[in-house]
Design an enzyme around this catalytic site. Sequence first.
Site, short mmCIF file in Angstrom:
data_model
loop_
_atom_site.label_atom_id
_atom_site.label_comp_id
_atom_site.label_asym_id
_atom_site.label_seq_id
_atom_site.Cartn_x
_atom_site.Cartn_y
_atom_site.Cartn_z
N TYR A 157 -4.80 3.41 8.11
CA TYR A 157 -6.17 2.85 8.24
C TYR A 157 -6.75 3.16 9.63
CZ TYR A 157 -3.43 0.51 4.77
OH TYR A 157 -2.54 0.28 3.78
N LYS B 55 0.22 3.35 -2.95
CA LYS B 55 -0.97 4.21 -3.09
C LYS B 55 -0.59 5.70 -3.09
CE LYS B 55 -3.94 0.69 -0.94
NZ LYS B 55 -4.56 0.24 0.33
N TYR C 212 -3.67 -2.77 -10.26
CA TYR C 212 -3.57 -2.56 -8.81
C TYR C 212 -2.65 -3.61 -8.16
CZ TYR C 212 -4.95 -2.41 -3.91
OH TYR C 212 -4.94 -2.35 -2.53
N SER D 8 0.79 -1.24 0.00
CA SER D 8 0.00 0.00 0.00
C SER D 8 0.82 1.28 0.00
CB SER D 8 -0.95 0.01 1.20
OG SER D 8 -2.01 -0.86 0.96
N VAL E 177 1.26 -3.83 3.70
CA VAL E 177 1.24 -5.14 4.37
C VAL E 177 2.50 -5.97 4.09
CG1 VAL E 177 -1.24 -5.46 4.74
CG2 VAL E 177 -0.21 -6.18 2.57
N1 GLN Z 1 -2.26 -5.33 -1.93
C1 GLN Z 1 -2.85 -5.21 -0.64
C2 GLN Z 1 -4.35 -5.41 -0.72
O1 GLN Z 1 -4.98 -4.90 -1.60
C3 GLN Z 1 -2.51 -3.87 -0.06
C4 GLN Z 1 -3.00 -3.71 1.34
C5 GLN Z 1 -2.04 -3.03 2.24
O2 GLN Z 1 -0.83 -2.97 2.02
N2 GLN Z 1 -2.56 -2.57 3.35
O3 GLN Z 1 -4.93 -6.08 0.08
#
Ligand code: GLN
Length: 304
Positions: free
Chosen positions: A240, A66, A188, A63, A258
């Site tokens: 989050y 993003k 994505y 993420s 993650v």
């Molecule tokens: N690729 C992961 C997902 O879409 C990204 C989530 C994350 O890093 N929090 O679940």
Amino acid sequence: MDYQTVIEKIYGKLQGLWGQGKVADYIPALAKVNPRQFGISLATLDGQYYRAGDAETCFSIQSISKVFSLAMVTRHIGDEIWQSVGREPSGNPFNSLVQLEYEHGKPRNPFINAGALVVTDRLISLYPHPKDAILEFVRGLCNNDDIYYDKEIARSERANADRNMALAYLMKSFGNIRNDVDTLIDVYCHQCAISMSCVDLSRAFLFLCNRGLNPFSGEQVLTGSQAKRLGALMLTCGFYDESGDFAFRAGVPGKSGVGGGIAAYIPGNLSITVWSPELNRHGNSLIGMEALECFTTDIGNSIF
Ligand code: GLN
């Protein structure tokens, strides 16, 4: 400030926390990563670099990507993106579906999965070859042409993307996704599977630290105002349902993934990336959060 001593001390101290978190396993390829790794890399705007531990090991940025996709879309369509994505913390897990139904398919912010999917959807509309464009953008930010997608992780996430597909289809039913959902999920999953080290990431975030100006190329990637807004979103939404806690503890804008990475920075001063794959229950690196709290506490500097 003796940054090298500060980060080495943190590296030594926090290894004691190994075993308290859990590596992400909902993406099977991520579950294979050796959990006992920990790297720190620091880059200052005046050109100093410091590193400790596994700072040069590449990992899946997940993420953290993003931030890059939002920067790419913002520089083209500016404020228009805020008609489709909100700017408030969600207070929910990163992959939650519930709020979306109540809020008519408009995600709370660009850093939860739903919001990032809308951003990537717009990116696909803007670039004829979005996967190439993302790599080129990130390579330019860190001044390293050796940045690639980890194809195995991309494939593994793509094969287990039911929840992200559900988010995308739900938003499409509200008219908030414009492209084909399979194409969207493919792009994505690739952006999340970009493989970078702490060293690369600490360099890549220097442009935000520098009011949107890439210090390597001299290019104004974002306006000062856009860079300010991106940083504010990282501070309020980057972790989050643990965003408030990260701001409380570290006092700087940051973005987690993650894969266990966290990129953070102090505007006008320095960019720091930490990585350790074991996550806490909110999906943020357990040792990484601790490391950044220790760092800003030890150096007596944050945005507050
Ligand atoms: N690729 C992961 C997902 O879409 C990204 C989530 C994350 O890093 N929090 O679940």
